[in-house]
Design a protein around this motif. Structure first.
Motif, PDB file in Angstrom:
ATOM      1  N   SER A 214       0.845  -1.205   0.000  1.00 11.21           N
ATOM      2  CA  SER A 214       0.000   0.000   0.000  1.00 11.21           C
ATOM      3  C   SER A 214       0.879   1.254   0.000  1.00 11.21           C
ATOM      4  O   SER A 214       1.812   1.378   0.786  1.00 11.21           O
ATOM      5  CB  SER A 214      -0.908  -0.004   1.230  1.00 11.21           C
ATOM      6  N   SER A 215       0.524   2.194  -0.880  1.00 13.57           N
ATOM      7  CA  SER A 215       1.305   3.432  -1.006  1.00 13.57           C
ATOM      8  C   SER A 215       0.710   4.581  -0.197  1.00 13.57           C
ATOM      9  O   SER A 215       1.334   5.618  -0.015  1.00 13.57           O
ATOM     10  CB  SER A 215       1.329   3.856  -2.475  1.00 13.57           C
ATOM     11  N   GLY A 216      -0.553   4.413   0.222  1.00 14.51           N
ATOM     12  CA  GLY A 216      -1.241   5.502   0.917  1.00 14.51           C
ATOM     13  C   GLY A 216      -1.946   6.459  -0.033  1.00 14.51           C
ATOM     14  O   GLY A 216      -2.621   7.385   0.407  1.00 14.51           O
ATOM     15  N   GLN A 218      -4.595   6.132  -1.992  1.00 12.76           N
ATOM     16  CA  GLN A 218      -6.058   6.188  -1.894  1.00 12.76           C
ATOM     17  C   GLN A 218      -6.510   6.843  -0.586  1.00 12.76           C
ATOM     18  O   GLN A 218      -7.369   7.714  -0.581  1.00 12.76           O
ATOM     19  CB  GLN A 218      -6.656   4.780  -2.029  1.00 12.76           C
ATOM     20  N   PHE A 274     -11.714   3.658   6.733  1.00 15.22           N
ATOM     21  CA  PHE A 274     -10.548   2.812   6.969  1.00 15.22           C
ATOM     22  C   PHE A 274      -9.981   2.311   5.642  1.00 15.22           C
ATOM     23  O   PHE A 274     -10.373   1.257   5.145  1.00 15.22           O
ATOM     24  CB  PHE A 274     -10.936   1.656   7.897  1.00 15.22           C
ATOM     25  N   ALA A 276      -6.632   2.011   5.184  1.00 11.58           N
ATOM     26  CA  ALA A 276      -5.295   1.436   5.407  1.00 11.58           C
ATOM     27  C   ALA A 276      -5.310  -0.056   5.099  1.00 11.58           C
ATOM     28  O   ALA A 276      -6.326  -0.724   5.261  1.00 11.58           O
ATOM     29  CB  ALA A 276      -4.869   1.655   6.850  1.00 11.58           C
ATOM     30  N   LYS A 341     -18.109  -9.192   4.490  1.00  9.43           N
ATOM     31  CA  LYS A 341     -17.247  -8.352   5.331  1.00  9.43           C
ATOM     32  C   LYS A 341     -18.060  -7.254   6.019  1.00  9.43           C
ATOM     33  O   LYS A 341     -17.833  -6.917   7.175  1.00  9.43           O
ATOM     34  CB  LYS A 341     -16.146  -7.733   4.459  1.00  9.43           C
ATOM     35  N   ASN A 353     -12.399  -2.978  -3.542  1.00 10.48           N
ATOM     36  CA  ASN A 353     -11.590  -2.817  -4.757  1.00 10.48           C
ATOM     37  C   ASN A 353     -10.870  -4.109  -5.089  1.00 10.48           C
ATOM     38  O   ASN A 353     -10.397  -4.830  -4.230  1.00 10.48           O
ATOM     39  CB  ASN A 353     -10.611  -1.632  -4.703  1.00 10.48           C
ATOM     40  N   GLY A 368      -0.409   1.123  -4.987  1.00 11.24           N
ATOM     41  CA  GLY A 368       0.672   1.901  -5.573  1.00 11.24           C
ATOM     42  C   GLY A 368       0.294   2.590  -6.869  1.00 11.24           C
ATOM     43  O   GLY A 368       0.948   3.549  -7.265  1.00 11.24           O
ATOM     44  N   LYS A 390      -7.514   7.739  -8.314  1.00  4.19           N
ATOM     45  CA  LYS A 390      -7.810   7.629  -6.875  1.00  4.19           C
ATOM     46  C   LYS A 390      -8.344   8.955  -6.335  1.00  4.19           C
ATOM     47  O   LYS A 390      -9.160   8.968  -5.411  1.00  4.19           O
ATOM     48  CB  LYS A 390      -6.559   7.178  -6.115  1.00  4.19           C
TER      49      LYS A 390
HETATM   50  O1  PMT Z   1      -2.551   2.652  -0.539  1.00  2.00           O
HETATM   51  P1  PMT Z   1      -2.771   2.458  -2.025  1.00  2.00           P
HETATM   52  O2  PMT Z   1      -1.536   1.990  -2.741  1.00  2.00           O
HETATM   53  O3  PMT Z   1      -3.404   3.660  -2.664  1.00  2.00           O
HETATM   54  O4  PMT Z   1      -3.813   1.243  -2.193  1.00  2.00           O
HETATM   55  C1  PMT Z   1      -5.115   1.392  -1.727  1.00  2.00           C
HETATM   56  C2  PMT Z   1      -5.637   0.134  -1.024  1.00  2.00           C
HETATM   57  C3  PMT Z   1      -5.745  -0.995  -2.015  1.00  2.00           C
HETATM   58  C4  PMT Z   1      -4.704  -0.282   0.134  1.00  2.00           C
HETATM   59  C5  PMT Z   1      -7.049   0.500  -0.412  1.00  2.00           C
HETATM   60  O5  PMT Z   1      -7.872   0.916  -1.459  1.00  2.00           O
HETATM   61  C6  PMT Z   1      -7.655  -0.705   0.306  1.00  2.00           C
HETATM   62  O6  PMT Z   1      -8.300  -1.542  -0.270  1.00  2.00           O
HETATM   63  N1  PMT Z   1      -7.459  -0.738   1.644  1.00  2.00           N
HETATM   64  C7  PMT Z   1      -7.898  -1.863   2.484  1.00  2.00           C
HETATM   65  C8  PMT Z   1      -6.944  -2.982   2.303  1.00  2.00           C
HETATM   66  C9  PMT Z   1      -7.235  -4.119   3.270  1.00  2.00           C
HETATM   67  O7  PMT Z   1      -6.523  -4.270   4.229  1.00  2.00           O
HETATM   68  O8  PMT Z   1      -8.316  -4.817   3.034  1.00  2.00           O
HETATM   69  P2  PMT Z   1      -8.818  -6.010   3.982  1.00  2.00           P
HETATM   70  O9  PMT Z   1      -9.851  -6.674   3.193  1.00  2.00           O
HETATM   71  O10 PMT Z   1      -7.667  -6.823   4.467  1.00  2.00           O
HETATM   72  O11 PMT Z   1      -9.436  -5.249   5.231  1.00  2.00           O
HETATM   73  C10 PMT Z   1     -10.801  -4.850   5.270  1.00  2.00           C
HETATM   74  C11 PMT Z   1     -10.970  -3.582   6.069  1.00  2.00           C
HETATM   75  O12 PMT Z   1     -10.603  -3.814   7.435  1.00  2.00           O
HETATM   76  C12 PMT Z   1     -10.147  -2.391   5.612  1.00  2.00           C
HETATM   77  O13 PMT Z   1     -10.925  -1.248   5.772  1.00  2.00           O
HETATM   78  C13 PMT Z   1      -8.958  -2.379   6.575  1.00  2.00           C
HETATM   79  O14 PMT Z   1      -8.465  -1.047   6.767  1.00  2.00           O
HETATM   80  C14 PMT Z   1      -9.610  -2.905   7.847  1.00  2.00           C
HETATM   81  N2  PMT Z   1      -8.708  -3.650   8.720  1.00  2.00           N
HETATM   82  C15 PMT Z   1      -8.157  -4.818   8.324  1.00  2.00           C
HETATM   83  C16 PMT Z   1      -7.381  -5.547   9.200  1.00  2.00           C
HETATM   84  C17 PMT Z   1      -7.170  -5.031  10.515  1.00  2.00           C
HETATM   85  N3  PMT Z   1      -6.424  -5.686  11.382  1.00  2.00           N
HETATM   86  N4  PMT Z   1      -7.718  -3.861  10.873  1.00  2.00           N
HETATM   87  C18 PMT Z   1      -8.491  -3.168  10.009  1.00  2.00           C
HETATM   88  O15 PMT Z   1      -8.996  -2.099  10.358  1.00  2.00           O
END
Ligand code: PMT
Length: 409
Positions: A214-216, A218, A274, A276, A341, A353, A368, A390
């Protein structure tokens, strides 16, 4: 949409300059007045005569022209417009802008202006990806310069990748967005928006960590869009190479547990988003010293689960933000997984996404890259948006959340 607006178009010296002629027509079609400055290099690609004929205005290209300075000095030129647009913004022009140079009329005008500036970069893919250009871009973004494109595709030099100037219609739309936004009501004024962004780094020993790509981009774009909508913004970000957008409060963190503490400390908030990419696991214990290569087998890495920040906040009894938005990074069955989810995490909306972006033409996937393609999954169903930048995803998402604001208490 652009009636009564004046655009000062600065044309840089690149092969994409031919598209700027079409951009002038596009802007005039939308009712704008267009004045143009050509750099010396630009005159190698388009002639001042064509630019003057299309814009219907005198063309400026000389900092030291006695006549021009008498008729309209460069300071007045830079301030008489509603918006300055640099298209194509070449690597050279971007570097000179980032350094605040004033060696020719284009650079001087950009330095002297008190108006917003929009750039449409165009260059070879390697020049675009070069750390020097990316450094300059970060400086320009930090200075509040807006950007449209560059797009990905075949280049005049025969290579493929990001670096193609955005199409004239896209640039015109970005110009409209910049100008229509000016003086518009701020839908999130008085609201506090909390955004997480970037990866987390989970230490294994003092020199190694678990992370992701992740680049941050978005998350930071969402923070910028929320600030532009008038919100007070707290951006809790893992380690990234891009600067925090202007006007937001950055709380830098490294690990998931630090991110959770920072998010909890930032509450109350009206909206929490969220974005991240939090590491799901961390090393069960962090070695005190660097783990050495021994003669035996490779060391076993024992993992434990990190706290789920999104679920923790979404399931809070008191102090839960009115809108809790999660992201879902998926590679298949997007809507199905995101719907599951949504229920599991207890949030109001999931922005799903496809991080692999298979078949979308985005090289390397979402992490990225400059673009994203998302599906908004909520209890009311699924809304799918096409591939877009983004920044655009961020602006649309914030507008969507602000529109839901009528239901807030
Ligand atoms: O940063 P970029 O390069 O621009 O890329 C953007 C991105 C792809 C990182 C962003 O658009 C994205 O999809 N972020 C969520 C990535 C992720 O961790 O997805 P997940 O399916 O694993 O998590 C689901 C959600 O739970 C997310 O909102 C995540 O922030 C949150 N989470 C996950 C695990 C955790 N321990 N705590 C959380 O809060």
């Amino acid at each position: 949409m652009l009636h009564g607006k004046t655009i000062l178009l600065i044309i840089g010296g690149g092969i994409a300059a031919y598209k700027s002629l079409e951009l002038i027509r596009e802007l005039k079609k939308r009712g704008a007045g267009v004045r143009c400055i050509l750099t010396k290099a630009a005159t190698q690609f388009v002639t001042p005569l064509s630019v003057a004929a299309l814009s219907g205005e005198k063309v400026y290209d000389d900092l030291f022209s006695l006549t021009d300075e008498v008729e309209m000095g460069h300071i007045q030129l830079s301030r008489s417009a509603d918006l300055l647009v640099v298209a194509p913004a070449t690597a050279d022009l971007m570097a000179r802008m980032a350094q605040g140079q004033a060696g020719d009329l284009a650079a001087t005008t950009l330095l002297a202006t008190d108006k917003r500036v929009l750039i449409a970069p165009a260059m070879n893919v390697r020049m675009w990806n070069h750390p020097a250009t990316q450094r300059n871009l970060a400086v320009l973004k930090g200075d509040g310069v807006s950007m449209v494109g560059p797009n990905e595709g075949d280049m005049a030099c025969g290579e493929y990748g990001p670096g193609r100037m955005a199409e004239p219609a896209e640039i015109a739309a970005a110009i409209e967005a910049e100008l229509v936004g000016q003086g518009a009501p701020k839908p999130l004024a008085g609201r506090h928006v909390l955004v997480t962004s970037g990866p987390t780094h989970e230490p294994i020993d003092p020199v190694r960590y678990i992370a992701n790509r992740s680049s941050g981009k978005q998350g930071h774009a969402i923070a910028a869009a929320a600030a532009a909508a008038g919100a007070r913004v707290t951006l809790v970000s893992g380690p990234v190479a891009i600067p925090a957008p202007a006007g937001v409060t950055l709380v830098p963190v490294e690990t998931a547990r630090q991110m959770l503490s920072a998010v909890e400390a930032a509450l109350p908030a009206d909206i929490a988003i969220f974005a991240a990419a939090v590491a799901d696991w961390r090393a069960a214990s962090e070695a005190g010293g660097k783990i050495k290569k021994g003669s035996g087998a490779a060391p076993a890495l024992s993992l434990v689960e990190n706290p789920d920040i999104l679920a923790t906040i979404a399931r809070r009894g008191s102090g839960r933000p009115a809108l809790v938005v999660g992201f879902a990074a998926e590679t298949e069955k997007l809507a199905e997984h995101a719907t599951a989810k949504l229920a599991r995490k207890g949030c109001d909306l999931i922005v799903a996404n496809d991080v692999s972006l298979s078949g979308s033409g985005i090289a390397g996937g979402v992490m990225g890259s400059e673009a994203n393609a998302v599906h908004l999954v909520s209890s009311s169903g699924v809304v799918s948006w096409p591939v877009m930048s983004k920044d655009e995803v961020a602006a649309r998402l914030i507008a969507h959340l602000a529109a839901l604001g009528a239901d807030w208490t």
